[in-house]
Scaffold this motif. Sequence first.
Motif, PDB file in Angstrom:
ATOM      1  N   ILE A  85      24.734  -2.312   8.184  1.00  0.00           N
ATOM      2  CA  ILE A  85      24.063  -3.393   7.480  1.00  0.00           C
ATOM      3  C   ILE A  85      22.627  -2.977   7.232  1.00  0.00           C
ATOM      4  O   ILE A  85      21.854  -2.852   8.176  1.00  0.00           O
ATOM      5  CB  ILE A  85      24.094  -4.680   8.318  1.00  0.00           C
ATOM      6  CG1 ILE A  85      25.526  -5.127   8.539  1.00  0.00           C
ATOM      7  CG2 ILE A  85      23.286  -5.764   7.649  1.00  0.00           C
ATOM      8  CD1 ILE A  85      25.657  -6.228   9.548  1.00  0.00           C
ATOM      9  N   PRO A  86      22.247  -2.744   5.996  1.00  0.00           N
ATOM     10  CA  PRO A  86      20.856  -2.373   5.748  1.00  0.00           C
ATOM     11  C   PRO A  86      19.943  -3.597   5.667  1.00  0.00           C
ATOM     12  O   PRO A  86      20.338  -4.641   5.141  1.00  0.00           O
ATOM     13  CB  PRO A  86      20.923  -1.648   4.399  1.00  0.00           C
ATOM     14  CG  PRO A  86      22.121  -2.204   3.735  1.00  0.00           C
ATOM     15  CD  PRO A  86      23.048  -2.736   4.774  1.00  0.00           C
ATOM     16  N   LEU A  87      18.749  -3.463   6.222  1.00  0.00           N
ATOM     17  CA  LEU A  87      17.705  -4.460   5.981  1.00  0.00           C
ATOM     18  C   LEU A  87      16.670  -3.776   5.096  1.00  0.00           C
ATOM     19  O   LEU A  87      16.228  -2.677   5.406  1.00  0.00           O
ATOM     20  CB  LEU A  87      17.040  -4.895   7.284  1.00  0.00           C
ATOM     21  CG  LEU A  87      17.877  -5.713   8.256  1.00  0.00           C
ATOM     22  CD1 LEU A  87      17.048  -6.076   9.474  1.00  0.00           C
ATOM     23  CD2 LEU A  87      18.400  -6.973   7.611  1.00  0.00           C
ATOM     24  N   VAL A  88      16.333  -4.407   3.994  1.00  0.00           N
ATOM     25  CA  VAL A  88      15.441  -3.777   3.036  1.00  0.00           C
ATOM     26  C   VAL A  88      14.235  -4.670   2.787  1.00  0.00           C
ATOM     27  O   VAL A  88      14.383  -5.863   2.578  1.00  0.00           O
ATOM     28  CB  VAL A  88      16.153  -3.530   1.689  1.00  0.00           C
ATOM     29  CG1 VAL A  88      15.307  -2.650   0.809  1.00  0.00           C
ATOM     30  CG2 VAL A  88      17.503  -2.928   1.909  1.00  0.00           C
ATOM     31  N   ALA A  89      13.047  -4.069   2.845  1.00  0.00           N
ATOM     32  CA  ALA A  89      11.841  -4.819   2.495  1.00  0.00           C
ATOM     33  C   ALA A  89      11.202  -4.148   1.297  1.00  0.00           C
ATOM     34  O   ALA A  89      10.795  -2.995   1.382  1.00  0.00           O
ATOM     35  CB  ALA A  89      10.872  -4.823   3.667  1.00  0.00           C
ATOM     36  N   ASP A  90      11.158  -4.846   0.178  1.00  0.00           N
ATOM     37  CA  ASP A  90      10.338  -4.353  -0.928  1.00  0.00           C
ATOM     38  C   ASP A  90       9.271  -5.407  -1.209  1.00  0.00           C
ATOM     39  O   ASP A  90       9.142  -6.371  -0.461  1.00  0.00           O
ATOM     40  CB  ASP A  90      11.172  -4.016  -2.159  1.00  0.00           C
ATOM     41  CG  ASP A  90      11.877  -5.221  -2.726  1.00  0.00           C
ATOM     42  OD1 ASP A  90      11.832  -6.276  -2.077  1.00  0.00           O
ATOM     43  OD2 ASP A  90      12.486  -5.115  -3.798  1.00  0.00           O
ATOM     44  N   ARG A 150       0.823  -1.207   0.000  1.00  0.00           N
ATOM     45  CA  ARG A 150       0.000   0.000   0.000  1.00  0.00           C
ATOM     46  C   ARG A 150       0.855   1.254   0.000  1.00  0.00           C
ATOM     47  O   ARG A 150       0.502   2.265  -0.581  1.00  0.00           O
ATOM     48  CB  ARG A 150      -0.859   0.032   1.274  1.00  0.00           C
ATOM     49  CG  ARG A 150      -1.958  -0.986   1.256  1.00  0.00           C
ATOM     50  CD  ARG A 150      -3.304  -0.272   1.373  1.00  0.00           C
ATOM     51  NE  ARG A 150      -4.363  -1.253   1.430  1.00  0.00           N
ATOM     52  CZ  ARG A 150      -4.912  -1.657   2.573  1.00  0.00           C
ATOM     53  NH1 ARG A 150      -4.505  -1.143   3.720  1.00  0.00           N
ATOM     54  NH2 ARG A 150      -5.852  -2.556   2.560  1.00  0.00           N
ATOM     55  N   GLY A 151       1.984   1.194   0.712  1.00  0.00           N
ATOM     56  CA  GLY A 151       2.849   2.370   0.882  1.00  0.00           C
ATOM     57  C   GLY A 151       3.692   2.604  -0.361  1.00  0.00           C
ATOM     58  O   GLY A 151       3.278   2.306  -1.476  1.00  0.00           O
ATOM     59  N   ASN A 152       4.912   3.074  -0.165  1.00  0.00           N
ATOM     60  CA  ASN A 152       5.704   3.442  -1.334  1.00  0.00           C
ATOM     61  C   ASN A 152       6.537   2.284  -1.877  1.00  0.00           C
ATOM     62  O   ASN A 152       7.362   2.480  -2.744  1.00  0.00           O
ATOM     63  CB  ASN A 152       6.579   4.651  -1.029  1.00  0.00           C
ATOM     64  CG  ASN A 152       7.553   4.363   0.075  1.00  0.00           C
ATOM     65  OD1 ASN A 152       7.702   3.204   0.489  1.00  0.00           O
ATOM     66  ND2 ASN A 152       8.223   5.382   0.566  1.00  0.00           N
ATOM     67  N   GLY A 153       6.339   1.072  -1.334  1.00  0.00           N
ATOM     68  CA  GLY A 153       6.953  -0.077  -1.973  1.00  0.00           C
ATOM     69  C   GLY A 153       8.260  -0.561  -1.383  1.00  0.00           C
ATOM     70  O   GLY A 153       8.557  -1.734  -1.454  1.00  0.00           O
ATOM     71  N   THR A 154       9.049   0.331  -0.828  1.00  0.00           N
ATOM     72  CA  THR A 154      10.326  -0.099  -0.283  1.00  0.00           C
ATOM     73  C   THR A 154      10.583   0.568   1.069  1.00  0.00           C
ATOM     74  O   THR A 154      10.364   1.772   1.216  1.00  0.00           O
ATOM     75  CB  THR A 154      11.481   0.277  -1.231  1.00  0.00           C
ATOM     76  OG1 THR A 154      11.117  -0.096  -2.545  1.00  0.00           O
ATOM     77  CG2 THR A 154      12.753  -0.426  -0.844  1.00  0.00           C
ATOM     78  N   TYR A 155      10.998  -0.208   2.033  1.00  0.00           N
ATOM     79  CA  TYR A 155      11.380   0.346   3.325  1.00  0.00           C
ATOM     80  C   TYR A 155      12.749  -0.201   3.683  1.00  0.00           C
ATOM     81  O   TYR A 155      13.058  -1.342   3.400  1.00  0.00           O
ATOM     82  CB  TYR A 155      10.368  -0.029   4.403  1.00  0.00           C
ATOM     83  CG  TYR A 155       9.040   0.650   4.214  1.00  0.00           C
ATOM     84  CD1 TYR A 155       8.822   1.931   4.714  1.00  0.00           C
ATOM     85  CD2 TYR A 155       8.034   0.021   3.503  1.00  0.00           C
ATOM     86  CE1 TYR A 155       7.616   2.564   4.525  1.00  0.00           C
ATOM     87  CE2 TYR A 155       6.825   0.649   3.305  1.00  0.00           C
ATOM     88  CZ  TYR A 155       6.608   1.922   3.814  1.00  0.00           C
ATOM     89  OH  TYR A 155       5.427   2.545   3.617  1.00  0.00           O
TER      90      TYR A 155
END
Lengths: 530, 145
Positions: free
Chosen positions: A80-85, A62-67
């Motif tokens: 260390i990045p954690l990315v959720a798309d 629903r949001g902008n797709g990537t956090y």
Amino acid sequence: MTGTAWDDWPRVLLPLPVVLPLFAAGLTLALARRPRAQRTISVTALSVVVVACVAMLVLTDRGNGTYAISVGGWPSRLGIPLVADRLSTLMLVVSSVVTLAVLLYSLAQGVADGEEGTPISIYHPTYLVLSAGVSNAFLSGDLFNLYVGFEILLAASYILLTLGGTGARVRAGTTYVVVSLLSSLVFLTAIALVYAATGTVNLAELSVRLREVDPDVQLVLHLLLLVGFGIKAAVFPLSAWLPDSYPTAPAPVTAVFAGLLTKVGVYAIIRTETLLFPGGQASSLLMWVALATMLVGILGAVAQNDVKRLLSFTLVSHIGYMVFGVALGTAAGLSGAVFYVAHHITVQTTLFLVTGLVERYAGSTSLDALGSLAKRTPLLAVLFFVPAVNLAGIPPFSGFLGKVGLLQAGVDVGTWPALVLVAGGVLTSLLTLYAVTKVWNRAFWQEPQEQVDRDHVAGLATATRIGTRTPLGMVVPTTALVVVGVAITVVAGPLFGVSDRAAHDLLDGTPYTATVLRGGAADGATEVGS
Amino acid sequence: MSPNLTLVVIAGVLVACGVTLLLERTLTRVIVGIVLLSNGINVLFLVASGRPGQAPFVTGGTTAEQMSDPLPQAMVLTAIVITLGMVAFVLALAYRSWQIDGHDEVQDDVEDRRIVRRAERDETSASYDDDTRETSDEEGEGVSR
């Protein structure tokens, strides 16, 4: 985090799928002598993870797709990045649901209670660590953390595969461990070379910097990464280890391996192809690899006489479909591949769970020893039949929709290798139908054959209790997964919507890169550090 | 910057020896192979990290440019820890294999052994449908069971 609390919700949830199972693993290890407490903790932890993943998928879509968050509040280039798309959250939802179902199944089977001869109950901590490793690999935003995620899940899988340490499992485990170690070392070499060439391992930054690297060097890095991931994903020339090692493990372990471990490799291939090396330098190579994987895998399956081995070969074969979608490199192809991964995780896991039930009921998984199961236990027959025709791609089911999506994408591309692949895909689908029909006929429909190859049965079957009643606790999770597999058909529209958007995000690449690079540097230190 | 030739040669030799040992049938040698191979790759990380720098804290006045790159060193450290754990596991596996079979050789797969046995007995696979049996019964006897 003021004002935009709604937008930031997924960021709070991000570390949960990794941290919670790890924490629970520690607790269950401490409570090794209290099986009931162990059970409660692991079921609770994984249920919470399922809820968190579903919430993340909804919010991300629903949001902008990537956090993104940067662990420990370091600037994004160092931390260390954690990315959720959309892709990774979709994978997380499917994998967490499957993990939970298999855990419930294994509790009822009693693998967890040390019946396999382990001195302390090691099953729960290991299983939770496996789940954390899978989540870490899906969420990881840099290459080295991806390597660590792989190692976490592989280390756990080594233990699960050799659980109890019987001769057959040690033999199968040896092949698996050595091959996996080798693939990890190839991956590590690739990371060292990538760092030497670009000075970073952050995926978002790599996507920018790799473009400035000499094309020949790029090709070397690309191929090294592909070989590493290809071994893990069991892509054809690198897949020989899989059918030798998976079938000897306990049924729930094989089920979760079949569902998840190879898909993590596929996920890594999708990321590499779209984010790091867009433009498809290797796409024609991937096409031939996909074709070979599909055909060789399914021909192997057709020749098998043991249900577990047969299913392992279909697993290899259907990895080919996903690689096919990635190789096309179009939005439609990627979308089909993403949808197919989601479908295949559920279906393949379900089939292995049902085979576990068959093994428990009939004492063997050899087709020579099985027969007329449909008369003796109609429920098992239905439980096998639905995911089996789903795997083969019979029209109303999700397997059909996924395959049609992929074939359509192939026809749209229209070059002759793509058309050859489409033909290969159709042929593979038909041969899959033949393979599962063979199982259906010989195990469920026909009378058992008189002559049984005793060595074969003794060598492959590991069942202990022949003819005992199948516990309800094993049937319910299996049925639930069958229902999930059918439900994917019902929600295929929205799911294809998500996978379409995921594919567009993947091809675009900029939302991912921008979010990750902004995520740590601008505001990460103040709000995520505490 | 040109890489340190000694390190490159060391990495190459370690990897070559590691691969050779990895191809052995004995699990103990495979373990030694894995150790050599992973050490070779760790040296590769040192090559990747660029020139060596001065100590960051002791000499006081060291600027950021004079220090060596800490990131690959952190990665190597992680990789070493992981490899240590894996080697420990494979050692346990080799010991268990020795306990069960009296040796620690990597065995052939069940399927492979079955195929070899069938080949020795000149038998076809059970899933092979011999539809010539009825027409040429006498010839079929010799081949199928």
